[in-house]
Design a protein around this motif. Structure first.
Motif, PDB file in Angstrom:
ATOM      1  N   ALA A 187       0.834  -1.201   0.000  1.00 31.29           N
ATOM      2  CA  ALA A 187       0.000   0.000   0.000  1.00 31.29           C
ATOM      3  C   ALA A 187       0.871   1.255   0.000  1.00 31.29           C
ATOM      4  O   ALA A 187       0.607   2.206  -0.741  1.00 31.29           O
ATOM      5  N   ASP A 189       3.920   1.419  -1.082  1.00 29.63           N
ATOM      6  CA  ASP A 189       4.596   1.444  -2.380  1.00 29.63           C
ATOM      7  C   ASP A 189       3.688   2.056  -3.440  1.00 29.63           C
ATOM      8  O   ASP A 189       4.144   2.708  -4.367  1.00 29.63           O
ATOM      9  N   LEU A 190       2.387   1.850  -3.295  1.00 27.84           N
ATOM     10  CA  LEU A 190       1.429   2.359  -4.276  1.00 27.84           C
ATOM     11  C   LEU A 190       0.976   3.781  -3.961  1.00 27.84           C
ATOM     12  O   LEU A 190       0.063   4.293  -4.590  1.00 27.84           O
ATOM     13  N   GLY A 191       1.583   4.404  -2.953  1.00 25.01           N
ATOM     14  CA  GLY A 191       1.339   5.826  -2.746  1.00 25.01           C
ATOM     15  C   GLY A 191       0.574   6.196  -1.487  1.00 25.01           C
ATOM     16  O   GLY A 191       0.157   7.335  -1.350  1.00 25.01           O
ATOM     17  N   CYS A 192       0.358   5.248  -0.572  1.00 25.15           N
ATOM     18  CA  CYS A 192      -0.382   5.567   0.652  1.00 25.15           C
ATOM     19  C   CYS A 192       0.566   6.008   1.754  1.00 25.15           C
ATOM     20  O   CYS A 192       1.568   5.341   2.008  1.00 25.15           O
TER      21      CYS A 192
ATOM     22  N   ASN B  88       7.851   1.424  -8.253  1.00 28.51           N
ATOM     23  CA  ASN B  88       6.872   0.457  -7.744  1.00 28.51           C
ATOM     24  C   ASN B  88       7.455  -0.941  -7.732  1.00 28.51           C
ATOM     25  O   ASN B  88       8.392  -1.245  -8.442  1.00 28.51           O
ATOM     26  N   MET B  89       6.871  -1.743  -6.870  1.00 25.81           N
ATOM     27  CA  MET B  89       7.476  -3.049  -6.613  1.00 25.81           C
ATOM     28  C   MET B  89       6.435  -4.149  -6.714  1.00 25.81           C
ATOM     29  O   MET B  89       5.281  -3.956  -6.361  1.00 25.81           O
ATOM     30  N   GLY B 109      -3.541   1.999  -6.530  1.00 29.91           N
ATOM     31  CA  GLY B 109      -2.441   2.957  -6.624  1.00 29.91           C
ATOM     32  C   GLY B 109      -2.858   4.262  -7.276  1.00 29.91           C
ATOM     33  O   GLY B 109      -2.395   5.338  -6.893  1.00 29.91           O
ATOM     34  N   ARG B 156      -1.032  -4.106 -11.076  1.00 31.16           N
ATOM     35  CA  ARG B 156      -1.214  -3.146 -10.002  1.00 31.16           C
ATOM     36  C   ARG B 156      -0.024  -2.198  -9.901  1.00 31.16           C
ATOM     37  O   ARG B 156      -0.185  -1.010  -9.621  1.00 31.16           O
ATOM     38  N   ALA B 157       1.183  -2.732 -10.100  1.00 30.28           N
ATOM     39  CA  ALA B 157       2.375  -1.887  -9.995  1.00 30.28           C
ATOM     40  C   ALA B 157       2.599  -1.088 -11.283  1.00 30.28           C
ATOM     41  O   ALA B 157       2.937   0.090 -11.235  1.00 30.28           O
ATOM     42  N   LYS B 160       0.810   2.313 -12.380  1.00 35.32           N
ATOM     43  CA  LYS B 160       1.301   3.567 -11.817  1.00 35.32           C
ATOM     44  C   LYS B 160       2.356   4.213 -12.723  1.00 35.32           C
ATOM     45  O   LYS B 160       2.829   5.305 -12.428  1.00 35.32           O
TER      46      LYS B 160
END
Lengths: 294, 371
Positions: A187, A189-192, B88-89, B109, B156-157, B160
């Motif tokens: 989460a 990593d995805l910008g939270c 992103n990972m 994301g 998902r990664a 972004k």
């Protein structure tokens, strides 16, 4: 005695010879008897109480046919109804406060790695689980007297929070221990931000445990007699205390009715809580089975 | 490693500058310097505990370096938290959110960015279509197979549009057949999107097949960074030669060096001529490294080819179907492993166990390594 033993031995031997393993798991007469005896031991007293709450007779010991008479009478017992509202308010307040504090404690215990004093802290938080309630009640009474805090509703609410907090912490902590931390990292990593991560990922995933904790705290507060008897005062009589004082003057069938209602409420909540945590455990297991790398 | 050379063409996208990271007393990464180029498929390869995952987590922002700097596009990102990095990972466990649907996971994301709703929907739909997951958009992660879940994690990664995409052991959870297929798919995806991929793996074949360049790591340090072929054919150290592929190592002393060749006197195989590669000086104790498939094996007496040859007794044959590995006890000290492709379907082997054989290889098949 010896005869019985040897008879049992030979019986066991023949059983072992014929079909030892399946015999133990099947619905044998012995298993049925064991379950019946156990359940009877646990629930017979309660069953009798429930049964007699529907008794039409004024006498507690004589069956006078089915009736809702005592439930109707209960509606006119304003002292009992007031006690019920007091207990409900106490349970709502203390369960909510205990849930917030207990969840925070569980988060701290599982998340902040190995901070100084983590071990004593995690041991200490469970102390009320094993301490006799009389001791907790007395200790709280001494505290309230020492700080000159009036005994009554709020004192009991705080006392119940103290009692139930550790149960909530234990339940939420159990959920957090097998929580996959990489979900939170994902989460972030995805910008939270950390707060958003908690609100969008952590909280939705532990909310069943929190709800189960709240329900347990609610029922514990509702049931409590010992602690409340130390901390409550005039004007804040809880339901168990009211029932007890009534019973001292003689058991009325009306008491059976109020007790039956309490059992129903508690049973409903406990069943809901266990269903919640069971459903959660199952989905967790399924996710683990699928998610585990080879 | 004093001679960590920074190979770069133009400005690198990612630069590790003397980065060190310790956990308590354990040194995970030590004085690490490395450049990763734009649009490159880069692999961090090493045994478990070599620091490759720490390096990836440093890049993602889950760890902060104790010393040194991490530059992304020339900007120091060492102190930036993960949610502010254009990186992103994909996690080894995929870390899909179990309470969200496939579409919810992919949109997660983008929801953190201030994007118009329409654009967000469109990008999610595009990404799901690209990953062939559009028909599963409403499923929950636990209703998907391992391969499908991996594609959701990728989507998902990548939705972004990161500057760098990090993959932590991306194929570890897949079975062997799916793994080979996914290797190709990942490579195609990288070329198509033009995003820089940094992958962490302990599997050298995986690194070889996918990566443009590989950094081989050992004990928190960089052992060698180069293209796969360079790493395999010109390993810079004994450790790299042994970690990547199979290798025969023969001890010896350098007796002569000229511009083309190094001559090494060995007890096992007599005088060996090796093309000039890693610098060695007369009198140095060195190892001559020869890959098993570079050596030809024949019954003694058959005409040997190439510049070097040595005799011995065939001790064992391991049959792998497509190829066989021959273990030969040399007349001198030591033994060698030779790998040979089984061209014929008939049962005949090069030689039988116990027979005398001659091993030969061309002059440029071997390399000199420091001992």
């Amino acid at each position: 005695m010896i005869a019985i033993k040897s008879a049992f031995k030979t019986k066991a031997k023949t059983a072992a010879k014929t079909a030892a393993a399946p015999r133990l798991t099947s619905i044998s007469r012995f298993n049925i008897a064991a379950i019946s005896a156990g359940l009877a031991f646990l629930y017979l007293p309660i069953a009798i109480l429930v049964l007699y709450s529907f008794n039409g007779s004024r006498s507690v010991a004589v069956w006078g046919g089915w009736s809702l008479r005592w439930y109707r009478e209960l509606l006119h017992d304003s002292a009992m109804i007031e006690a019920a509202w007091t207990s409900l308010g106490l349970a709502l307040f203390s369960a909510s406060a205990a849930t917030i504090l207990g969840t925070l404690a569980a988060l701290a215990l599982t998340r902040i790695g190995r901070f100084r004093g983590r071990l004593p802290f995690s041991a200490m938080i469970y102390a009320p689980l094993v301490l006799p309630e009389v001791i907790i009640g007395l200790a709280l009474l001494l505290l309230f007297v020492a700080v000159d805090f009036d005994r009554g509703f709020w004192a009991t609410a705080l006392a119940h929070t103290t009692l139930t907090l550790c149960f909530v912490a234990a339940i939420v902590q159990a959920r957090l221990v097998d929580f996959d931390r990489s979900l939170e990292e994902a989460a972030m990593d995805l910008g939270c931000s950390p707060l958003r991560t908690f609100l969008t990922v952590t909280l939705p995933l532990i909310v069943p445990a929190i709800a189960a904790g709240w329900m347990l705290a609610f029922t514990l507060s509702l049931d409590d007699f010992v602690i409340a008897s130390f901390t409550t005062g005039p004007g804040a009589t809880t339901l168990p205390i009211r029932i007890y004082s009534q019973v001292r003057l003689g058991v009325k069938p009306e008491t059976n009715a109020i007790c039956t209602l309490m059992i129903a409420v508690v049973a409903l909540i406990v069943v809901t809580a266990s269903l919640l945590s069971k459903r959660y455990a199952m989905s967790g297991e399924r996710a683990a089975a699928l998610g585990a790398p080879m | 490693m004093a001679e960590q050379t920074i190979v770069s063409s133009g400005k690198p996208l990612v630069r590790f500058e003397s980065v060190s990271k310790r956990f308590g007393t354990h040194v995970a990464v030590e004085n690490f310097t490395l450049d990763i180029r734009r649009n490159e498929f880069f692999a961090l390869l090493g045994p478990s505990g070599c620091g490759k995952t720490t390096l990836l987590r440093l890049l993602a922002g889950f760890e902060t370096p104790d010393e040194g700097r991490i530059l992304l596009d020339g900007e120091d990102i060492g102190a930036l938290p993960p949610y502010l990095r254009p990186v992103n990972m994909m996690f080894q466990s995929y870390a899909l959110f179990p309470h969200l649907s496939v579409a919810g996971n992919v949109a997660f994301g983008l929801k953190q960015e201030a994007l118009p709703r329409e654009e967000r929907k469109q990008r999610v739909a595009e990404m799901l279509a690209m990953m062939r997951m559009d028909e599963f958009a409403d499923r929950k992660p636990h209703q998907l197979s391992g391969g499908q879940r991996q594609r959701v994690a990728l989507a998902r990664a990548l939705v972004k549009r990161p500057k760098v995409f990090l993959l932590d052991e991306p194929l570890a959870a897949l079975d062997k057949k799916l793994r080979t297929q996914t290797q190709l798919e990942l490579r195609e995806l990288q070329k198509k999107l033009g995003v820089t991929f940094v992958i962490v793996t302990h599997d050298q074949e995986e690194a070889m097949t996918m990566a443009d360049r590989i950094a081989v790591m050992n004990g928190g340090r960089l052992a060698q960074v180069a293209a796969p072929r360079e790493i395999y054919e010109h390993p810079k150290s004994r450790w790299v030669a042994e970690f990547v592929g199979d290798v025969n190592l023969i001890e010896g002393v350098v007796s002569a060096v000229d511009a083309q060749e190094t001559v090494v006197e060995t007890a096992a195989a007599g005088q060996m001529r090796v093309p000039q590669g890693n610098a060695a000086h007369r009198g140095d104790r060195v190892l001559v490294a020869i890959r098993p498939e570079k050596v030809a094996i024949a019954r003694e007496g058959a005409s040997a080819h190439g510049g070097n040859s040595v005799s011995g007794i065939l001790r064992d044959i391991e049959y792998f179907g497509g190829s066989s590995v021959y273990k030969v006890k040399l007349d001198g000290p030591g033994s060698m492993r030779i790998s040979s492709v089984n061209v014929s379907r008939k049962g005949e082997t090069v030689a039988s166990k116990g027979e005398r054989v001659t091993l030969s290889w061309s002059a440029d098949a071997a390399a000199v390594l420091a001992q």
